[in-house]
Design an enzyme around this catalytic site. Structure first.
Site, PDB file in Angstrom:
ATOM      1  N   GLY A  16       0.818  -1.206   0.000  1.00 52.98           N
ATOM      2  CA  GLY A  16       0.000   0.000   0.000  1.00 52.98           C
ATOM      3  C   GLY A  16       0.854   1.260   0.000  1.00 52.98           C
ATOM      4  O   GLY A  16       2.061   1.209  -0.279  1.00 52.98           O
ATOM      5  N   GLY A  66       2.095   3.165   2.347  1.00 51.11           N
ATOM      6  CA  GLY A  66       3.236   3.179   3.266  1.00 51.11           C
ATOM      7  C   GLY A  66       4.402   2.377   2.709  1.00 51.11           C
ATOM      8  O   GLY A  66       5.552   2.855   2.671  1.00 51.11           O
ATOM      9  N   THR A  67       4.110   1.184   2.228  1.00 55.13           N
ATOM     10  CA  THR A  67       5.170   0.313   1.679  1.00 55.13           C
ATOM     11  C   THR A  67       5.757   0.925   0.413  1.00 55.13           C
ATOM     12  O   THR A  67       6.969   0.856   0.188  1.00 55.13           O
ATOM     13  CB  THR A  67       4.589  -1.089   1.374  1.00 55.13           C
ATOM     14  OG1 THR A  67       3.976  -1.579   2.561  1.00 55.13           O
ATOM     15  CG2 THR A  67       5.671  -2.055   0.940  1.00 55.13           C
ATOM     16  N   ASP A  71      -8.888  -1.102   0.821  1.00 54.27           N
ATOM     17  CA  ASP A  71      -9.637   0.157   0.961  1.00 54.27           C
ATOM     18  C   ASP A  71      -9.864   0.876  -0.367  1.00 54.27           C
ATOM     19  O   ASP A  71     -10.685   1.788  -0.445  1.00 54.27           O
ATOM     20  CB  ASP A  71      -8.899   1.106   1.907  1.00 54.27           C
ATOM     21  CG  ASP A  71      -8.866   0.570   3.322  1.00 54.27           C
ATOM     22  OD1 ASP A  71      -9.593  -0.388   3.615  1.00 54.27           O
ATOM     23  OD2 ASP A  71      -8.092   1.105   4.144  1.00 54.27           O
ATOM     24  N   MET A 113     -14.247  -1.941   7.150  1.00 53.22           N
ATOM     25  CA  MET A 113     -12.955  -1.259   7.117  1.00 53.22           C
ATOM     26  C   MET A 113     -13.022  -0.017   6.227  1.00 53.22           C
ATOM     27  O   MET A 113     -13.919   0.125   5.394  1.00 53.22           O
ATOM     28  CB  MET A 113     -11.859  -2.210   6.667  1.00 53.22           C
ATOM     29  CG  MET A 113     -11.356  -3.088   7.805  1.00 53.22           C
ATOM     30  SD  MET A 113      -9.914  -4.040   7.348  1.00 53.22           S
ATOM     31  CE  MET A 113      -9.469  -4.722   8.965  1.00 53.22           C
TER      32      MET A 113
HETATM   33  O1  F6P Z   1      -5.300  -0.304   5.122  1.00 50.25           O
HETATM   34  C1  F6P Z   1      -6.202  -1.326   5.015  1.00 50.25           C
HETATM   35  C2  F6P Z   1      -6.910  -1.598   6.291  1.00 50.25           C
HETATM   36  O2  F6P Z   1      -7.797  -2.567   5.927  1.00 50.25           O
HETATM   37  C3  F6P Z   1      -7.616  -0.418   6.958  1.00 50.25           C
HETATM   38  O3  F6P Z   1      -8.908  -0.169   6.502  1.00 50.25           O
HETATM   39  C4  F6P Z   1      -7.589  -0.838   8.399  1.00 50.25           C
HETATM   40  O4  F6P Z   1      -7.693   0.265   9.262  1.00 50.25           O
HETATM   41  C5  F6P Z   1      -6.276  -1.477   8.507  1.00 50.25           C
HETATM   42  O5  F6P Z   1      -6.040  -2.117   7.275  1.00 50.25           O
HETATM   43  C6  F6P Z   1      -6.126  -2.421   9.661  1.00 50.25           C
HETATM   44  O6  F6P Z   1      -4.885  -3.045   9.553  1.00 50.25           O
HETATM   45  P1  F6P Z   1      -4.145  -3.865  10.706  1.00 50.25           P
HETATM   46  O7  F6P Z   1      -5.167  -4.411  11.641  1.00 50.25           O
HETATM   47  O8  F6P Z   1      -3.382  -4.907   9.977  1.00 50.25           O
HETATM   48  O9  F6P Z   1      -3.249  -2.878  11.361  1.00 50.25           O
END
Ligand code: F6P
Length: 365
Positions: free
Chosen positions: A113, A115-116, A139, A181
């Site tokens: 995503g 960040g990566t 998302d 999410m």
């Molecule tokens: O970024 C994708 C996502 O599905 C977000 O909607 C959600 O807040 C997050 O991942 C949760 O990720 P994790 O529980 O792995 O930190």
């Protein structure tokens, strides 16, 4: 002569990661003379001692297409520029560049995503590691691509949950809140809400208030529909004058679903239940649309690597798989546009409320 290319998955998982890996290996090995090295657990596999790498050949990719998760493992703790250590975070990006060279890896394909991809971009521009990015998030909020794989699987999961909640909501005359999410963007909530026949959709991009939602629920009651389905994105909060930062409120209030229920309880006499769908949306087998998109992305990444077109990000634009500068993936979040998104307009025209409407609803079903 074979060229060695590394591939890794970083950040949260999404249905379709294995399909990308499989397609990359098939196209790269069969047609482009590449030897593929899988790096385990994001960049960690190259930084740990001993290194955790594995050869990805054609036999090792059998049976991957329909599997959720990622066979390479992933993590969102392992930024080479801010490596966690007891003494505080350390920059290990140069150690990573040394490991890549030491393994005879010409470049890395990074599936992840925003960040990566920001890390991947930094590795290329700051320590010279050749990189190709493949975007991923359930998302669907990366600006550089129209769609990410995993999104449709998450939407289908949430739609199925709404179908199930519909029956029990109707049986008990209840208000059912489904939290899905979507930390910053409401795409999953909007799509699942439309597909699952929600009465109310609450997203981070549209400020909502409990009185407006209650008016919609009461309008349904007035025409003999005493139950309602409400979908709320995990980053969506009521516009109730609470000035605390969203993250603080969400932590204190146990999530958007619980906060929405509490807000509705204050203005509505109703039996309300909350379901938090959570990571069920991320696990599981990718739906066909995501398998196809992931396969297209994997093949395109293999072609880019074969042609040494480093610094590119695979993307889908107007139905075509293309590539854009990797920097485009950095910091470019695509939020819902409440005024111009056609699906928001369609939702409103089919009677779905977003909690920003005036409280005087006309009678409706
Ligand atoms: O970024 C994708 C996502 O599905 C977000 O909607 C959600 O807040 C997050 O991942 C949760 O990720 P994790 O529980 O792995 O930190």
């Amino acid at each position: 002569m074979l060229r060695r290319i590394g591939i890794l998955t970083g950040g949260g998982d999404a249905p379709g990661l294995n399909a990308v890996i499989r397609a990359f290996v098939k196209a790269g090995v069969r047609h482009r003379n590449l030897a593929i090295v899988g790096v385990e657990d994001s960049f960690n596999g190259l930084l740990d001692t001993p290194r955790r790498l594995r050869t990805l050949d054609l036999p090792s990719c059998r049976g991957l297409l329909h599997l959720g998760g990622t066979v390479l493992g992933t993590t969102n703790r392992g930024d080479p520029f801010a490596w966690p250590s007891p003494e505080g975070s350390r920059d290990r990006s140069r150690a990573l560049a040394v490991a890549v060279a030491d393994e005879g890896i010409e470049g890395l394909v990074v599936i992840g995503g925003d960040g990566t991809q920001a890390i991947a971009h930094g590795l290329m521009t700051r320590v010279g590691i050749p990189v190709i990015g493949v975007p991923k998030t359930i998302d669907n909020d990366l600006a550089a691509t129209d769609v990410t794989f995993g999104f449709q699987s998450a939407v289908d999961c949430a739609t199925d949950a709404l179908d199930r909640l519909h029956a029990t909501a109707e049986a008990h005359d209840r208000i059912m809140i489904l939290e899905v999410m979507g930390r910053d963007a409401g795409h999953i909530a909007l799509h699942a809400g439309v597909a699952g026949g929600a009465d109310v959709i609450l997203v981070p991009e549209i400020a909502w208030n409990a009185e407006s939602v209650a008016a919609k629920i009461n309008a349904r009651r007035a025409v003999g529909r005493p139950f309602s389905l409400v979908v709320v994105a995990e980053g969506s909060l009521p516009d109730d004058g609470d000035a605390r930062p969203a993250r603080e409120r969400l932590r204190a209030g146990h999530g958007a679903g619980a906060i929405a229920a509490a807000a509705l309880h204050r203005v509505l006499d109703a039996d309300i239940r909350v379901t938090v769908l959570g990571h069920l949306q991320r696990g599981g087998s990718p739906v066909a649309v995501d398998r196809i998109l992931a396969t297209r992305f994997g093949v395109h990444a293999a072609n880019l690597a074969a042609e040494r077109r480093w610094g590119r990000l695979v993307a889908l634009q107007n139905g075509a798989v293309v590539d854009v500068p990797l920097g485009d993936a950095v910091g470019g979040v695509r939020l819902l546009s409440p005024q111009t998104d056609p699906l928001v307009a369609v939702a409103r025209q089919t009677g779905i409320a977003f909690g920003d409407e005036p409280t005087a609803f006309s009678a409706e079903g």
